[in-house]
Design an enzyme around this catalytic site. Structure first.
Site, PDB file in Angstrom:
ATOM      1  N   GLU A 245      -3.303  -9.591   4.399  1.00 22.08           N
ATOM      2  CA  GLU A 245      -4.395  -8.389   5.642  1.00 22.08           C
ATOM      3  C   GLU A 245      -5.702  -9.423   6.048  1.00 22.08           C
ATOM      4  O   GLU A 245      -6.141  -8.553   7.331  1.00 22.08           O
ATOM      5  CB  GLU A 245      -5.198  -8.223   4.873  1.00 22.08           C
ATOM      6  CG  GLU A 245      -4.604  -6.927   3.907  1.00 22.08           C
ATOM      7  CD  GLU A 245      -3.704  -7.176   2.611  1.00 22.08           C
ATOM      8  OE1 GLU A 245      -3.462  -8.426   2.608  1.00 22.08           O
ATOM      9  OE2 GLU A 245      -3.190  -6.382   1.916  1.00 22.08           O
TER      10      GLU A 245
ATOM     11  N   GLU B 265       0.478  -5.222  -3.858  1.00 20.22           N
ATOM     12  CA  GLU B 265      -0.550  -5.056  -4.719  1.00 20.22           C
ATOM     13  C   GLU B 265       0.258  -3.727  -5.536  1.00 20.22           C
ATOM     14  O   GLU B 265       0.171  -3.129  -6.903  1.00 20.22           O
ATOM     15  CB  GLU B 265      -1.240  -3.903  -3.504  1.00 20.22           C
ATOM     16  CG  GLU B 265      -2.556  -5.099  -3.197  1.00 20.22           C
ATOM     17  CD  GLU B 265      -3.477  -4.422  -2.554  1.00 20.22           C
ATOM     18  OE1 GLU B 265      -3.274  -3.551  -1.178  1.00 20.22           O
ATOM     19  OE2 GLU B 265      -4.624  -4.965  -1.951  1.00 20.22           O
TER      20      GLU B 265
ATOM     21  N   ALA C 212       1.552  -1.873   3.426  1.00 21.94           N
ATOM     22  CA  ALA C 212       1.326  -0.886   3.980  1.00 21.94           C
ATOM     23  C   ALA C 212       1.981  -0.958   5.652  1.00 21.94           C
ATOM     24  O   ALA C 212       1.504  -2.192   5.905  1.00 21.94           O
ATOM     25  CB  ALA C 212       0.089  -0.128   3.899  1.00 21.94           C
TER      26      ALA C 212
ATOM     27  N   GLY D  74      -0.027  -4.672   0.735  1.00 20.96           N
ATOM     28  CA  GLY D  74       0.637  -3.509   0.051  1.00 20.96           C
ATOM     29  C   GLY D  74       1.554  -3.461  -1.146  1.00 20.96           C
ATOM     30  O   GLY D  74       2.244  -3.209  -2.144  1.00 20.96           O
TER      31      GLY D  74
HETATM   32  N1  DAK Z   1       3.645  -2.322   8.999  1.00 21.56           N
HETATM   33  C1  DAK Z   1       4.926  -1.956   9.928  1.00 21.56           C
HETATM   34  N2  DAK Z   1       6.448  -2.500  10.180  1.00 21.56           N
HETATM   35  C2  DAK Z   1       6.681  -3.583   9.706  1.00 21.56           C
HETATM   36  C3  DAK Z   1       5.297  -4.012   8.795  1.00 21.56           C
HETATM   37  C4  DAK Z   1       4.068  -3.591   7.578  1.00 21.56           C
HETATM   38  N3  DAK Z   1       4.120  -4.263   6.977  1.00 21.56           N
HETATM   39  N4  DAK Z   1       5.977  -5.837   8.568  1.00 21.56           N
HETATM   40  C5  DAK Z   1       7.171  -5.741   8.866  1.00 21.56           C
HETATM   41  N5  DAK Z   1       7.514  -4.677   9.492  1.00 21.56           N
HETATM   42  C6  DAK Z   1       8.436  -4.517  10.876  1.00 21.56           C
HETATM   43  C7  DAK Z   1       8.600  -5.057  12.227  1.00 21.56           C
HETATM   44  O1  DAK Z   1       7.648  -4.265  12.801  1.00 21.56           O
HETATM   45  C8  DAK Z   1       9.578  -5.015  12.602  1.00 21.56           C
HETATM   46  O2  DAK Z   1       9.724  -4.063  13.633  1.00 21.56           O
HETATM   47  P1  DAK Z   1      10.245  -3.616  15.142  1.00 21.56           P
HETATM   48  O3  DAK Z   1       9.639  -4.656  15.707  1.00 21.56           O
HETATM   49  O4  DAK Z   1      11.888  -4.086  14.644  1.00 21.56           O
HETATM   50  O5  DAK Z   1      10.303  -1.947  14.771  1.00 21.56           O
HETATM   51  C9  DAK Z   1      11.054  -5.113  11.538  1.00 21.56           C
HETATM   52  O6  DAK Z   1       9.436  -4.756  10.774  1.00 21.56           O
HETATM   53  C10 DAK Z   1      10.987  -6.631  10.943  1.00 21.56           C
HETATM   54  O7  DAK Z   1      10.139  -7.594  10.971  1.00 21.56           O
HETATM   55  P2  DAK Z   1       9.873  -8.630  11.734  1.00 21.56           P
HETATM   56  O8  DAK Z   1      10.568  -9.042  13.011  1.00 21.56           O
HETATM   57  O9  DAK Z   1       8.213  -9.038  12.122  1.00 21.56           O
HETATM   58  O10 DAK Z   1      10.655  -9.886  10.348  1.00 21.56           O
HETATM   59  P3  DAK Z   1      10.241 -11.455  10.145  1.00 21.56           P
HETATM   60  O11 DAK Z   1      12.052 -11.270   9.396  1.00 21.56           O
HETATM   61  O12 DAK Z   1      10.303 -12.198  11.307  1.00 21.56           O
HETATM   62  O13 DAK Z   1       8.742 -11.196   9.596  1.00 21.56           O
HETATM   63  C11 DAK Z   1       7.150 -10.506   7.733  1.00 21.56           C
HETATM   64  C12 DAK Z   1       8.917 -10.700   8.407  1.00 21.56           C
HETATM   65  C13 DAK Z   1       7.306  -9.678   6.380  1.00 21.56           C
HETATM   66  C14 DAK Z   1       6.490 -12.389   7.703  1.00 21.56           C
HETATM   67  C15 DAK Z   1       6.688 -10.057   8.933  1.00 21.56           C
HETATM   68  O14 DAK Z   1       7.289  -8.971   9.351  1.00 21.56           O
HETATM   69  C16 DAK Z   1       6.035  -9.709   8.357  1.00 21.56           C
HETATM   70  O15 DAK Z   1       4.404 -10.462   8.885  1.00 21.56           O
HETATM   71  N6  DAK Z   1       4.780  -8.636   8.572  1.00 21.56           N
HETATM   72  C17 DAK Z   1       3.781  -7.765   8.092  1.00 21.56           C
HETATM   73  C18 DAK Z   1       2.869  -8.475   6.590  1.00 21.56           C
HETATM   74  C19 DAK Z   1       1.543  -7.534   6.808  1.00 21.56           C
HETATM   75  O16 DAK Z   1       0.820  -8.046   6.675  1.00 21.56           O
HETATM   76  N7  DAK Z   1       1.815  -7.165   5.567  1.00 21.56           N
HETATM   77  C20 DAK Z   1       0.190  -6.225   5.531  1.00 21.56           C
HETATM   78  C21 DAK Z   1       0.008  -5.144   6.112  1.00 21.56           C
HETATM   79  S1  DAK Z   1      -1.449  -4.545   5.876  1.00 21.56           S
HETATM   80  C22 DAK Z   1      -4.187   1.038   1.719  1.00 21.56           C
HETATM   81  C23 DAK Z   1      -4.213   0.834   0.561  1.00 21.56           C
HETATM   82  C24 DAK Z   1      -2.992  -0.762   0.919  1.00 21.56           C
HETATM   83  C25 DAK Z   1      -3.168  -1.134   1.950  1.00 21.56           C
HETATM   84  C26 DAK Z   1      -3.801  -0.081   2.937  1.00 21.56           C
HETATM   85  C27 DAK Z   1      -4.781   0.140   2.685  1.00 21.56           C
HETATM   86  N8  DAK Z   1      -5.147   2.412   0.512  1.00 21.56           N
HETATM   87  C28 DAK Z   1      -5.235   2.518  -0.813  1.00 21.56           C
HETATM   88  C29 DAK Z   1      -5.988   2.634   1.560  1.00 21.56           C
HETATM   89  C30 DAK Z   1      -2.379  -2.360   2.327  1.00 21.56           C
HETATM   90  C31 DAK Z   1      -2.500  -3.110   3.600  1.00 21.56           C
HETATM   91  C32 DAK Z   1      -1.702  -3.417   3.913  1.00 21.56           C
HETATM   92  O17 DAK Z   1      -0.203  -3.737   3.294  1.00 21.56           O
END
Ligand code: DAK
Length: 259
Positions: free
Chosen positions: A133, A113, A66, A110
């Site tokens: 998360e 999911e 997400a 997400g």
């Molecule tokens: N959200 C926003 N931007 C993201 C992102 C994300 N989840 N993942 C990556 N990006 C963006 C980065 O900020 C970066 O943007 P800029 O800095 O260039 O503006 C760009 O994508 C490229 O990312 P990286 O530079 O980090 O790329 P790398 O190849 O170095 O790394 C990575 C890839 C996938 C390992 C890394 O980007 C990463 O760790 N991303 C976050 C992964 C993460 O934590 N995902 C979980 C998010 S929490 C709900 C339902 C679902 C949810 C919540 C509520 N409800 C129904 C209420 C779900 C929650 C989640 O998913």
């Protein structure tokens, strides 16, 4: 066909293909994207030429979760009021035709999911599945503790949810999360091929088959078998059941009407 800002939509044969298209954000799932995704899936669901759908992303990322930037400053009331949640719920309950997730690369939070809310997962060799998360001080919020645990079991799910363990595509297949793995060059083509095979099968039976399998996650065994039996009986009211059995007896291919 409707055009969208965050997704690309196309029809290939009898398959509706939706490609998540926020490459700069690794297909992070924002509210507008989820709204568009649901709308595109609903359009395919009511399109009689389409029998199955594929959701995919890019070879680098199916979806990295997400949109963290969208959620970062949210209050609990924002989260409660945000229709984001309904989009997820409807994806699993409102779409009647099967959906295959074709996962190229990162499939996180997400994104994982979303893939698990689909009916099957076809992965590329480079796919990585995870629920990171915990790194953000939260837990999965759209089925990541529930669908994941039902798929891979408690031991692996605990490692993924509590300690950010990621699964390779091979591990995902081994643990029952994904169906098949292909080289990155062909996984999407293979997912669409699988979707086409399903799309041209008896439509009512496919729909009820999806419903019956999904019941296994919702009910006790006795109730589930009861639901299965009622759906099974119902199919004897379809022309396709008569056609399928007549075709078998006559040793000819069946011609499905979806009636
Ligand atoms: N959200 C926003 N931007 C993201 C992102 C994300 N989840 N993942 C990556 N990006 C963006 C980065 O900020 C970066 O943007 P800029 O800095 O260039 O503006 C760009 O994508 C490229 O990312 P990286 O530079 O980090 O790329 P790398 O190849 O170095 O790394 C990575 C890839 C996938 C390992 C890394 O980007 C990463 O760790 N991303 C976050 C992964 C993460 O934590 N995902 C979980 C998010 S929490 C709900 C339902 C679902 C949810 C919540 C509520 N409800 C129904 C209420 C779900 C929650 C989640 O998913």
């Amino acid at each position: 066909m409707t055009t969208y800002d965050n997704i690309l939509v196309r029809q290939e044969g009898h398959v509706g293909v939706v490609q998540l298209n926020r490459p700069k954000a690794l297909n992070a799932l924002s509210s507008p994207l989820m709204k568009e995704l649901l709308s595109a899936l609903r359009e395919f669901d009511t399109n009689s030429e389409v029998g199955c759908m594929v959701i995919t992303g890019s070879d680098k990322a199916f979806a990295a979760g997400a949109d963290i930037k969208q959620m970062a400053e949210a209050s609990v009331v924002d989260m409660l009021n945000n229709p984001f949640l309904e989009y997820w719920d409807e994806l699993t309950t409102a779409i009647k035709k099967p959906i295959i997730a074709a996962v190229g690369g990162w499939c996180l939070g997400g994104g994982c999911e979303l893939a698990m809310a689909c009916d099957m997962i076809v992965a590329s060799e480079k796919a990585k599945f995870g629920q990171p998360e915990i790194n953000l001080g939260i837990i999965p919020g759209a089925g990541g503790t529930q669908r994941l645990t039902r798929a891979v079991g408690k031991a692996i799910a605990m490692e993924m949810v509590l300690n950010n363990r990621t699964l390779s595509a091979q591990e995902a297949v081994q643990y029952g999360l994904a169906n098949r793995v292909y080289p990155v060059e062909t996984y999407l083509e293979e997912a669409i091929k699988l979707a086409e095979e399903i799309a041209v099968r008896a439509p009512v039976a496919v729909r009820l088959g999806k419903e019956a399998v999904n019941q296994a996650f919702e009910t006790s065994l006795t109730e589930g078998v009861y639901v299965e039996r009622r759906l099974f009986d119902m199919l004897f009211a379809t022309q396709d059941q008569k056609e399928g059995m007549a075709a078998f007896v006559a040793k000819r291919p069946a011609e499905w009407q979806g009636k």
